[in-house]
Design a protein around this motif. Sequence first.
Motif, PDB file in Angstrom:
ATOM      1  N   GLU A 279       0.840  -1.191   0.000  1.00 25.32           N
ATOM      2  CA  GLU A 279       0.000   0.000   0.000  1.00 25.32           C
ATOM      3  C   GLU A 279       0.877   1.244   0.000  1.00 25.32           C
ATOM      4  O   GLU A 279       1.830   1.340   0.768  1.00 25.32           O
ATOM      5  N   PHE A 280       0.554   2.215  -0.861  1.00 28.57           N
ATOM      6  CA  PHE A 280       1.198   3.517  -0.845  1.00 28.57           C
ATOM      7  C   PHE A 280       0.193   4.493  -0.273  1.00 28.57           C
ATOM      8  O   PHE A 280      -0.932   4.607  -0.791  1.00 28.57           O
ATOM      9  N   ALA A 281       0.561   5.188   0.810  1.00 25.69           N
ATOM     10  CA  ALA A 281      -0.432   5.948   1.561  1.00 25.69           C
ATOM     11  C   ALA A 281       0.060   7.340   1.900  1.00 25.69           C
ATOM     12  O   ALA A 281       1.272   7.611   1.955  1.00 25.69           O
ATOM     13  N   ALA A 282      -0.931   8.232   2.148  1.00 23.92           N
ATOM     14  CA  ALA A 282      -0.667   9.585   2.628  1.00 23.92           C
ATOM     15  C   ALA A 282      -1.312   9.749   3.995  1.00 23.92           C
ATOM     16  O   ALA A 282      -2.469   9.339   4.203  1.00 23.92           O
ATOM     17  N   PHE A 283      -0.559  10.338   4.925  1.00 25.78           N
ATOM     18  CA  PHE A 283      -1.024  10.551   6.286  1.00 25.78           C
ATOM     19  C   PHE A 283      -0.973  12.043   6.618  1.00 25.78           C
ATOM     20  O   PHE A 283      -0.156  12.783   6.063  1.00 25.78           O
ATOM     21  N   ALA A 284      -1.804  12.461   7.549  1.00 22.48           N
ATOM     22  CA  ALA A 284      -1.756  13.837   8.029  1.00 22.48           C
ATOM     23  C   ALA A 284      -0.535  13.995   8.929  1.00 22.48           C
ATOM     24  O   ALA A 284      -0.360  13.238   9.886  1.00 22.48           O
ATOM     25  N   ALA A 285       0.320  14.968   8.616  1.00 26.48           N
ATOM     26  CA  ALA A 285       1.543  15.156   9.392  1.00 26.48           C
ATOM     27  C   ALA A 285       1.249  15.512  10.842  1.00 26.48           C
ATOM     28  O   ALA A 285       2.031  15.180  11.741  1.00 26.48           O
ATOM     29  N   ALA A 286       0.123  16.152  11.082  1.00 25.97           N
ATOM     30  CA  ALA A 286      -0.177  16.617  12.435  1.00 25.97           C
ATOM     31  C   ALA A 286      -0.578  15.495  13.378  1.00 25.97           C
ATOM     32  O   ALA A 286      -0.212  15.520  14.561  1.00 25.97           O
ATOM     33  N   ASP A 287      -1.315  14.500  12.870  1.00 28.30           N
ATOM     34  CA  ASP A 287      -1.840  13.496  13.795  1.00 28.30           C
ATOM     35  C   ASP A 287      -1.795  12.058  13.271  1.00 28.30           C
ATOM     36  O   ASP A 287      -2.226  11.139  13.962  1.00 28.30           O
TER      37      ASP A 287
ATOM     38  N   TRP B   1      -5.379   8.827   2.358  1.00 29.67           N
ATOM     39  CA  TRP B   1      -5.428   8.353   0.968  1.00 29.67           C
ATOM     40  C   TRP B   1      -4.538   7.131   0.862  1.00 29.67           C
ATOM     41  O   TRP B   1      -3.534   6.997   1.584  1.00 29.67           O
ATOM     42  N   SER B   2      -4.873   6.218  -0.048  1.00 29.43           N
ATOM     43  CA  SER B   2      -4.000   5.069  -0.271  1.00 29.43           C
ATOM     44  C   SER B   2      -4.186   4.539  -1.683  1.00 29.43           C
ATOM     45  O   SER B   2      -5.206   4.798  -2.338  1.00 29.43           O
ATOM     46  N   PHE B   3      -3.193   3.782  -2.135  1.00 30.16           N
ATOM     47  CA  PHE B   3      -3.172   3.211  -3.483  1.00 30.16           C
ATOM     48  C   PHE B   3      -2.603   1.804  -3.383  1.00 30.16           C
ATOM     49  O   PHE B   3      -1.564   1.582  -2.733  1.00 30.16           O
ATOM     50  N   ALA B   4      -3.277   0.846  -4.010  1.00 30.52           N
ATOM     51  CA  ALA B   4      -2.815  -0.544  -4.003  1.00 30.52           C
ATOM     52  C   ALA B   4      -1.736  -0.718  -5.067  1.00 30.52           C
ATOM     53  O   ALA B   4      -2.021  -0.676  -6.267  1.00 30.52           O
ATOM     54  N   ALA B   5      -0.497  -0.926  -4.629  1.00 28.11           N
ATOM     55  CA  ALA B   5       0.647  -0.960  -5.543  1.00 28.11           C
ATOM     56  C   ALA B   5       0.976  -2.350  -6.055  1.00 28.11           C
ATOM     57  O   ALA B   5       1.879  -2.499  -6.881  1.00 28.11           O
ATOM     58  N   GLN B   6       0.327  -3.388  -5.560  1.00 29.99           N
ATOM     59  CA  GLN B   6       0.505  -4.775  -6.000  1.00 29.99           C
ATOM     60  C   GLN B   6       1.822  -5.397  -5.540  1.00 29.99           C
ATOM     61  O   GLN B   6       2.066  -6.573  -5.798  1.00 29.99           O
TER      62      GLN B   6
ATOM     63  N   ILE C  73       7.011  -6.847  -7.990  1.00 32.07           N
ATOM     64  CA  ILE C  73       6.618  -6.288  -9.280  1.00 32.07           C
ATOM     65  C   ILE C  73       7.272  -4.912  -9.334  1.00 32.07           C
ATOM     66  O   ILE C  73       6.784  -3.965  -8.719  1.00 32.07           O
ATOM     67  N   SER C  74       8.379  -4.792 -10.016  1.00 31.41           N
ATOM     68  CA  SER C  74       9.182  -3.573  -9.975  1.00 31.41           C
ATOM     69  C   SER C  74       8.641  -2.539 -10.958  1.00 31.41           C
ATOM     70  O   SER C  74       8.581  -2.791 -12.171  1.00 31.41           O
ATOM     71  N   ARG C  75       8.271  -1.360 -10.417  1.00 32.23           N
ATOM     72  CA  ARG C  75       7.713  -0.288 -11.236  1.00 32.23           C
ATOM     73  C   ARG C  75       8.082   1.068 -10.645  1.00 32.23           C
ATOM     74  O   ARG C  75       8.283   1.203  -9.440  1.00 32.23           O
TER      75      ARG C  75
END
Length: 718
Positions: A520-528, A533-538, A583-585
């Motif tokens: 999973e490639f994800a974004a987190f809130a820096a404050a807490d 958001w997330s993306f399934a990268a396989q 799976i290299s990308r």
Amino acid sequence: MTRRGRTVAVAMAGIAAVTTMAAVATRPAARAQGVVDAARITAGAPGEWLSTGRTYDEQRFSPLSQLTPATIATLGLAWSADLDTARGQEATPLMIDGALYVSTAWSMVKAYDARTGQPLWSYDPEVPRETLIKACCDAVNRGVAAWGDRLFVGTLDGRLVALDRHSGKPVWSVVTLDQTGNATITGAPRIVNGLVIIGNGGAEFGARGYVTAYDAATGKQAWRFYTVPARPGSEREPEYLKAAAATWFGDYWKQGGGGTVWDAMAYDPALDLLYIGVGNGSPWNQAYRSEGRGDNLYLSSIVAIHAKTGAYAWHYQTTPGDSWDFTATQHIMLADVTIDGRPRKVLMQAPKNGFFYVLDRTNGKLISARNYVPVNWATGIDMQTGRPIETPEARYYKTGKPFIGSPGATGAHSWQPMAFDPNTGLVFIPANLAAFPYIPDPAWKPAKLGFNVGIDLGKAAMPAIPAVRDAAAAATTGALIAWDPIAQQERWRVSYQGPWNGGLLATGGGLVFQGSAAGEFAAFAAADGRKLWSFAAQTGIVAAPISYELDGQQYIAVLAGWGGVWALAPGTLIDKSGPARNISRLLVFKAGGTATLPPPPPLDKAPLDPPPSTATPQVIAAGGDRFARFCGVCHGDAAVGGTLVPDLRRSGVINDAAAWQAIVHGGALKDNGMVGFASVMTASEIETVRHYVIKRANEDKALEQRNTTAARPASRKS
């Protein structure tokens, strides 16, 4: 001409090793082709990523703020590029003048149009695949450096190569280590004052550590800085090495000493100080390295060097007399902060040993240190001496008893980069929560191949007992830790099921980006720490992302591809700690991106179908010891393999003693990275390894059958 000669000739001449795409000729003429220099790197152009840490301070913070917690939901895949190697991907891309440059496994370098993903060129240094035996942790590469109109890459087999940035053609190449020895290069070069600085790895294989500076224009060596002393009387040594020699004992030089500088560096232009992170000893066990005594400078240390001359400035040793593989090669970052009401120029590091250090970077004095994960080898850091307060049982070679160390040899934090957000004042750490059994081995002897660490790896192998495996997997986790370096306190945490998650990126929009071992490639809130958001990268992601801007739009780019030591050595935990696939990308995202990935290929797993185990317990035990010493680092703990290399339990070769000998003794597959082990094992000893793998395959086949039977629904009664 030998293959080695052909490789060097190709690298120097730029013939065949470079594939220049048609896109080079059609590249937009409007794109600026400016040179990269100190002023440009120091200024840190917000829309570009010019150095592996973006700027010399290595904070890995992008000031771009188009993406925020309010807008992150619009982020989508802009484009992706499949890579031509299924090994671990650890590099940080660079974005310069509208082009993305990235190194991949086997030290290959590729260039893409950063807007569209159109390939521009590809360079292959043609690293001999048999070099893999010298690398502790996969055929990885962590990135390239840029200066002027050139790129620079270190190759696994020990070369430093300068490439024309616009064509990918080699300009010059130098060999920076003894290629007959067991050292390799996986780290990204750094460039200061027009000097390209590169270190190497290999402490587990008998290397002596150093960093070398080369003139970026010509490749001529400017200076070399050794991290451990040579054999007494063999060299004319500077004062800093004479001081180090007093902290070493016995015939330490026979095993190289270690102290390799294989990753972390940072630079302060105002002080003209280069900071390097120094690695572990060779071997780990200090009883075999230095008679079990002495601090062994400059192992496991942060060392400051005058960048122009290579002269020693100061050092701080995080783990004196290291015996646990507690390197200080982890990410080093610089910042100007306020502590106790006054501004301080600090250096921050979270090395393997589990303590977070804040140093005065002008002189190396300790400001603060506190553990950021549970630690049992020390109770704290003595603020008067700067030394750890060790627990007696941690020195396993003195007690003669096993020590289950926390953190373990993979470290509380490994090479995966941290990030620092100056807006929140937080450092984001990709942490591992994993222990390791250090078991003394009174019969240990060094060997030409394999892990020379001085402990009993065979007895540390995971048994084929489900309850033990499950307990170990449950206790082996990972975390993204937001750490306040001033208060030395954790502010928030994201917990992961397993360790070995990706490096970090912080952005001016209040976001933190990280990939995970679970794909999973994800974004987190820096404050807490809220996941936004997330993306399934396989596939698992271990590399660190970057951010750049083109045409007023912010992009996020990251290399995906499961690999490194955790994908190889701790095979028993693969299924719990991450996906057993690569799976290299290269993945690139932007707001409104609508691209998609193709469906992942099926993961075919060969059945466990071994021949009967007929060898005596003594033969199997001897084979297990040899497997742990010479095979386990690539083929998995207790022969439980991942997918980067063949799972030997499922290989048909274990049915054929002659084929096994041809490969393991004769080196029939050396061009695939599998060399022969005739120099360290006789044919009969190699046969014991086969019997050990057969035994392990039968054990796990029985477990699979038991689990299948237990999961099968009961028959319906009539």
